[in-house]
Design a protein around this motif. Structure first.
Motif, short mmCIF file in Angstrom:
data_model
loop_
_atom_site.label_atom_id
_atom_site.label_comp_id
_atom_site.label_asym_id
_atom_site.label_seq_id
_atom_site.Cartn_x
_atom_site.Cartn_y
_atom_site.Cartn_z
N UNK A 1 0.79 46.68 -56.75
CA UNK A 1 1.96 46.05 -57.35
C UNK A 1 1.62 44.63 -57.76
N UNK B 1 6.62 39.47 -49.52
CA UNK B 1 7.17 40.48 -48.62
C UNK B 1 6.81 41.88 -49.08
N UNK B 2 6.87 42.11 -50.40
CA UNK B 2 6.59 43.45 -50.91
C UNK B 2 5.08 43.70 -51.04
N UNK B 3 4.28 42.78 -50.53
CA UNK B 3 2.83 42.96 -50.48
C UNK B 3 2.18 43.10 -51.85
N UNK C 1 8.71 49.44 -51.73
CA UNK C 1 9.01 48.09 -51.26
C UNK C 1 10.19 48.07 -50.29
N UNK D 1 13.42 43.59 -60.17
CA UNK D 1 13.78 44.30 -61.40
C UNK D 1 12.58 45.10 -61.89
N UNK D 2 12.83 46.32 -62.34
CA UNK D 2 11.78 47.09 -63.01
C UNK D 2 12.39 47.65 -64.30
N UNK E 1 6.59 39.87 -42.81
CA UNK E 1 7.98 40.30 -42.95
C UNK E 1 8.10 41.79 -43.21
N UNK E 2 7.10 42.31 -43.93
CA UNK E 2 7.16 43.72 -44.26
C UNK E 2 7.12 44.57 -43.01
N UNK F 1 6.79 44.34 -60.67
CA UNK F 1 8.19 44.09 -60.34
C UNK F 1 8.51 42.68 -60.80
N UNK F 2 9.71 42.54 -61.32
CA UNK F 2 10.10 41.30 -61.99
C UNK F 2 11.18 40.59 -61.18
N UNK F 3 11.05 39.28 -61.06
CA UNK F 3 12.14 38.49 -60.47
C UNK F 3 12.39 37.31 -61.41
N UNK F 4 13.62 36.78 -61.38
CA UNK F 4 13.90 35.63 -62.24
C UNK F 4 14.41 34.47 -61.39
N UNK G 1 17.03 40.46 -55.46
CA UNK G 1 16.81 41.66 -56.27
C UNK G 1 15.43 41.64 -56.91
N UNK H 1 10.04 37.01 -51.60
CA UNK H 1 10.31 38.43 -51.85
C UNK H 1 9.04 39.15 -52.28
N UNK I 1 15.65 29.37 -55.91
CA UNK I 1 15.54 30.79 -56.26
C UNK I 1 14.07 31.17 -56.43
N UNK J 1 12.61 31.78 -53.11
CA UNK J 1 13.04 33.10 -52.65
C UNK J 1 12.25 34.21 -53.35
#
Lengths: 343, 343
Positions: free
Chosen positions: A66, A118-120, B119, B99-100, B54-55, A98-101, B97, A115, A108, A111
């Motif tokens: 990822x 966290x999702x490795x 995730x 996003x994909x 954290x995971x 995976x996208x974050x804004x 959140x 995140x 943010x 964060x």
């Protein structure tokens, strides 16, 4: 109905009356397990809807395939197009993104990074929020040995891969174009000075004015958040000057759109009364009346190069000493809002 | 330089010459550990840049505070705005959140779901790809007991929460508006019939024609992928008809933009020769010439309601028997492209 408990290896073991270890071996096609048992295990796994925990497996293997992407916002053609191109290149190599804004918020963005860590994720490709000054959250990514690639809004101090355009030279191109149209009093609605790309655009603007012996007046250089709303506000501010500018170069197309709305509402003719130039070549610049002159940022190329930079890191499995610094040449797209000679 | 090895609890234990279990207890403020030891452990943790995984912790607790969002694409004002509103509501409740995007591909959507499940998201909010017919990948989410909320493009068969607008009635509104403008031969460039919302728009179109005693001819109803490019193609197809339509209702604004380009290029006047109506109220509909009549989809409200539906599930910790089906009333925004009476 309460949430269903997940099927575990133990559940499969219980059904077949064998050890969990044997089930695990069977699922991994271990040669020490008979074909008959393997078949039975797999059948029961299907029957019970067993799904191996990929996350646990990623934790063991240290690879998630990822890549995380952080953008100030997805609602801009530039960022969407960069994302699209990152995705195309990485999908081919077996990575998902995976996208974050950040919504331009520093908090943010912190964060977002937490995140993604966290999702490795195996890597992070990011463009910074307007608010970001402190870089500790980005240092955190580096300290974990996770490849970090910045694009568009980056920072020299971080010493990581960077893909962007020549913002300083772009300002030169714009000022030169306006001078050739006969403009003599050129204002700049710029981005935040602490953001490197906007700082470069401001420096380019100032140096180009000097080159052409034009006045650099404080009232003509305004810092802006570059939203459409703020573009409206800053253009209104410029129109209130006793000595109005005859050209306005706005460091972002969304703010240029706000400026255009104000000019149209007041019946100020573009480019005759005031020439207008934006930055980013968002599709709407070719749709509005008048169409807005702008700078293309080569979003596809930026996306592709950012993905490639990540792949180089991923393949070498080491943090490279030599960094990718890719600066693309931007292009000026002249449209009606500044084309005085043809208007 | 090779990738730095992560600091573990064992490293901290080694420094202080205590057991890893004691370090873990100290980090979790266990009362069995002295204040002095706790302080020492925390200091060493900071010195060694220790970051808890954290995971692994989420795996134990079964909660990640992450919600996954799947959209066909982020490069559309509608989807961006829905995402924005989902994010605002969920951030306040401590959720982040990720996003994909499916890029309208069924395969990509399957990958997106696998990624999000990987995730360990606590819930998924999704709008389906154009290509999606088979729903197994969505069933997988349900089978794992993870709350699934669909918006805009959803499927009745899945029996999950859904937030959208009244597509069928919206078509009625559009046809009625065009009839009032005096149009008699109304064509529809529709979406894929297998997608519920587009099917509803098509049914609404057909039933409204019947209501107003207008011809429903096969050549006037065209299926489209609704991209700008395909909008161009389908409008060209309609213009090649011996008996041209006097109005075209396009089921998506991007395709309506393509249609508008073709009409403008050929000097066909809107709305006098052909009236044009889009769907979605993308910001560019108010920027192009002529401005395009369109339907607002209440993206903010859809986003907020989708987030709230997820929170209801999350708080109850059970899959509810009673589902949220929220259908918002769309509104018709009349602009120049179809406003014959005022043109």
């Amino acid at each position: 109905m309460s949430i269903k408990k997940k099927t575990t290896i133990k559940d499969i073991a219980n059904v077949l009356n064998i050890s969990p270890a044997a089930v695990s071996k069977a699922l991994h096609n271990d040669s020490r397990i008979s074909e008959k048992t393997k078949k039975a295990v797999k059948q029961v796994a299907v029957d019970l809807n067993y799904q191996p925990n990929h996350l646990a497996s990623a934790l063991r293997k240290g690879k998630s395939n990822l890549v995380g992407v952080i953008v100030p916002r997805t609602n801009s053609h530039f960022f969407s197009s960069v994302i699209q191109n990152i995705e195309e290149v990485l999908n081919k190599e077996g990575y998902n993104i995976i996208i974050t804004q950040s919504n331009e918020s520093y908090k943010k963005e912190c964060d977002n990074i937490d995140t993604l860590l966290f999702t490795q994720v195996d890597g992070i490709i990011a463009s910074m929020a307007n608010e970001t000054i402190d870089l500790k959250h980005y240092e955190k990514i580096k300290s974990k040995g996770i490849p970090l690639i910045l694009f568009d809004r980056g920072e020299n101090n971080l010493n990581v891969d960077y893909i962007g355009i020549n913002d300083y030279d772009s300002s030169h191109m714009i000022v030169e174009h306006l001078v050739k149209q006969g403009c003599k009093r050129i204002a700049h609605i710029g981005g935040y000075k602490h953001t490197r790309i906007f700082n470069n655009r401001i420096r380019g603007y100032i140096d180009a004015l000097k080159k052409y012996n034009l006045p650099m007046e404080d009232e003509l250089l305004i810092e802006s958040s570059l939203t459409t709303e703020d573009g409206r506000k800053k253009m209104t501010q410029l129109l209130a000057l006793q000595n109005r500018p005859d050209a306005v170069y706005v460091a972002g197309d969304y703010a240029a759109l706000g400026a255009l709305q104000v000019l149209n509402e007041r019946g100020i003719r573009m480019p005759k009364d005031i020439a207008l130039v934006g930055f980013g070549n968002e599709p709407f610049t070719a749709m509005v009346t008048p169409t807005i002159t702008s700078i293309t940022q080569h979003s596809s190329e930026i996306g592709k190069q950012a993905a490639k930079a990540f792949l180089e890191h991923a393949k070498k499995k080491v943090v490279k000493q030599q960094l990718n610094k890719i600066i693309l040449n931007a292009e000026l797209i002249v449209r009606d809002s500044s084309n005085i000679k043809n208007s």
